[in-house]
Design a protein around this motif. Structure first.
Motif, short mmCIF file in Angstrom:
data_model
loop_
_atom_site.label_atom_id
_atom_site.label_comp_id
_atom_site.label_asym_id
_atom_site.label_seq_id
_atom_site.Cartn_x
_atom_site.Cartn_y
_atom_site.Cartn_z
N HIS A 287 6.36 -26.11 14.31
CA HIS A 287 7.01 -25.09 14.07
C HIS A 287 8.41 -24.67 14.70
CE1 HIS A 287 4.79 -24.20 17.76
NE2 HIS A 287 5.59 -23.20 17.87
N SER A 345 0.67 -18.26 14.06
CA SER A 345 1.26 -18.59 15.50
C SER A 345 0.13 -19.04 16.50
CB SER A 345 1.98 -17.65 16.25
OG SER A 345 1.07 -16.60 16.51
N ALA A 348 -0.30 -22.72 15.05
CA ALA A 348 0.80 -23.44 15.70
C ALA A 348 0.53 -23.92 17.26
CB ALA A 348 2.05 -22.94 15.39
#
Ligand SMILES: CC(=O)N[C@H]1[C@@H](OP(=O)(O)OP(=O)(O)OC[C@H]2O[C@@H](n3ccc(=O)[nH]c3=O)[C@H](O)[C@@H]2O)O[C@H](CO)[C@@H](O)[C@@H]1O[C@H](C)C(=O)N[C@@H](C)C(=O)N[C@H](CCC(=O)N[C@@H](CCC[C@@H](N)C(=O)O)C(=O)O)C(=O)O
Ligand SMILES: Nc1ncnc2c1ncn2[C@@H]1O[C@H](COP(=O)(O)OP(=O)(O)OP(=O)(O)O)[C@@H](O)[C@H]1O
Ligand SMILES: C[C@@H](N)C(=O)N[C@H](C)C(=O)O
Length: 465
Positions: A287, A345, A348
């Protein structure tokens, strides 16, 4: 910012309380009486707990040069500019200050990666230009104007982070800043509670085009179909002669990684647009490579040369608590990703943890992801299922929604490897009893869960029993 009070009155759309104060010299702006500097302008704002107007007299006694003052509040306690609404006046002041400067502006928004991409772009541009950037997470209707008003007069490029949790918030910020380049990092699930759907989140993010200058550059994540969809909607306000550039993992993007190598303390990749030169990124995770591609696209647009691009990436200084590697006194490795969390997130971050090699145990502490709306429980279960039992050894969860992460994880991980807590101190005690100095620990949850307290406890523990 340094201006005479009369000029500030004109920029803010107000009137001098006393014409005799026209030549009062103002240097700097604050909205917080706890941060007064000599000669500054104090701008009182009404908030959830306080009304700044109640501190105005103290501010003047503490050395503030003048205050903005709401006309509805009666007589001001000293030199002032009278305005209808102090927040609107702050925003107007910032807009005029920026417009009068020679600074070129970049706006950055998206569900995840705004702060990281802002820090990356700053580092790339600073190799060549005098650059000002958002400090920390000052990215809303108050933070962005304050960022602008703290910008040195000789700034060449301003990199402004634009945050939102509702429609028309990005529109306000973009129309204030009038960027010539805009980035949308991705469309995740953050603030689904307020927006209702990812499509609405995309529409909110693409409000950044409403203030983009004619002929401006729009750089966006080409892997996200919702961005392309909203870009083509007739209702989406956009400037004439809009330039487009995409970044992402798929090779149909204008820029994408041709190869990525995940090392312990850096990520090495090559960018399609930059050719064969391997680029070193001192951040983990695919990411962050995607964030770097967005920043590289804009830096190239401003003319930063290839050698400086490679150097700028190496020098990035990332704002804390974004997958930040921290060493405990015991030697334990902690991935402090506690600033905020949403499903994209967290996944990730799990990806970063599961790529780690050479550790005794890989442990995750995951807490509630807030503001996800009616499907919040299922989002948490889905994150739990994302954990690979062959790559994450122990899972600790914190919070009521965190318990749903544990439920999802239990579909793949053995129950004796999963521990759920509602009390943070109990979590910390249990966690420390199971950790070893040779472990790696990921800590992540929404801002409201304050999991940095877990990071601090583990960091300072010797872990010896
Ligand atoms: C209004 C304000 O700035 N408040 C800050 C203040 O809060 P506090 O609880 O002390 O009191 P009030 O808000 O009621 O205060 C009103 C004003 O009175 C001043 N004041 C108070 C006490 C005192 O003794 N003297 C005073 O002068 C006070 O300064 C106020 O002006 O202090 C808190 C602690 O420092 C701050 O956290 C609080 O700041 C608020 C939250 C704020 O919005 N600050 C911006 C400058 C900012 O950008 N903050 C960012 C976080 C931004 C954010 O959350 N972004 C979201 C996306 C955008 C969502 C949007 N819908 C939104 O509303 O934010 C994201 O997801 O990233 C930051 O703090 O990092
Ligand atoms: N492109 C991305 N995709 C998914 N997660 C990301 C991406 N970039 C950063 N993250 C993760 O998202 C979290 C927040 O990162 P960052 O602060 O850079 O984003 P932000 O958009 O500013 O977040 P916020 O809106 O919460 O302030 C961190 O955990 C970070 O590791
Ligand atoms: C920082 C703030 N806008 C935010 O994203 N809040 C999250 C959801 C939280 O409160 O933890």
């Amino acid at each position: 910012m340094k201006r005479k009070l009369a000029d500030i009155a004109a920029m803010a759309g107000g009137q001098l309380g006393n014409p005799g104060d026209a030549d009062v010299l103002i240097e700097g702006v604050t909205t917080d009486s706890r941060r007064i500097s000599p000669g500054c302008l104090f701008i009182p704002l009404a908030g959830e707990r306080f009304d700044g107007h109640d501190f105005a007299k103290d501010c003047l006694q503490a050395g503030a040069g003048a205050v903005l003052w709401s006309k509805s509040r009666g007589e001001a306690p000293g030199p002032c500019v009278l305005v209808d609404d102090t927040l609107e006046a702050l925003q107007r002041l910032a807009k005029h200050y920026l417009a009068a400067s020679h600074a070129r502006v970049v706006g950055i928004t998206g569900s995840n990666g705004k702060t990281t991409t802002k820090d990356l772009l700053f580092s790339l541009l600073a190799t060549t230009f005098k650059v000002h950037k958002t400090q920390g997470n000052y990215n809303n209707h108050i933070g962005l104007p304050l960022t602008v008003l703290s910008m040195p007069e000789d700034t060449e490029i301003a990199v402004l982070e634009m945050g939102m949790s509702g429609r028309h918030e990005i529109e306000l910020l973009s129309k204030l800043a009038e960027p010539e380049a805009a980035i949308v990092t991705n469309i995740g699930e953050a603030h689904l509670l307020q927006l209702g759907s990812r499509l609405e989140i995309a529409r909110a993010k693409l409000e950044i085009l409403s203030g983009l200058r004619e002929g401006g550059l729009f750089v966006y994540n080409g892997d996200e179909p919702l961005i392309t969809q909203v870009l083509e909607e007739p209702a989406t306000a956009k400037p004439a002669n809009l330039k487009l550039s995409t970044f992402g993992i798929a090779p149909d993007n204008a820029d994408y990684p041709v190869g990525i190598m995940h090392l312990e303390d850096k990520t090495v990749f090559t960018s399609h647009a930059l050719g064969d030169t391997p680029l070193e990124l001192p951040l983990p995770g695919e990411h962050n490579v995607v964030n770097a591609l967005a920043a590289l696209t804009v830096a190239r647009y401003f003319g930063v040369a290839a050698p400086a691009l490679a150097e700028g990436l190496k020098r990035v200084e990332l704002t804390g608590m974004r997958i930040e590697t921290v060493r405990g006194v015991s030697g334990i490795t902690i991935l402090n990703d506690a600033y905020n969390a949403s499903p994209a997130s967290v996944k990730a971050a799990i990806g970063v943890l599961e790529k780690k090699r050479g550790y005794r145990q890989k442990v995750a502490v995951l807490g509630d992801m807030l503001e996800l709306g009616e499907d919040e429980v299922e989002y948490h279960r889905e994150v739990g299922r994302f954990l690979d039992p062959g790559k994450t050894d122990l899972l600790f969860t914190y919070g009521k929604l965190g318990a749903a992460i544990a439920e999802g994880a239990a579909e793949r991980l053995d129950n004796e490897r999963i521990f759920s807590y509602q009390d943070k101190n109990e979590l910390i005690d249990a966690l420390i009893s199971r950790l070893h100095p040779q472990d790696v620990l990921l800590v992540k949850a929404s801002r409201g869960m304050k999991l940095e307290e877990v990071v601090d406890a583990v960091k300072s523990s010797s872990l010896h029993r």
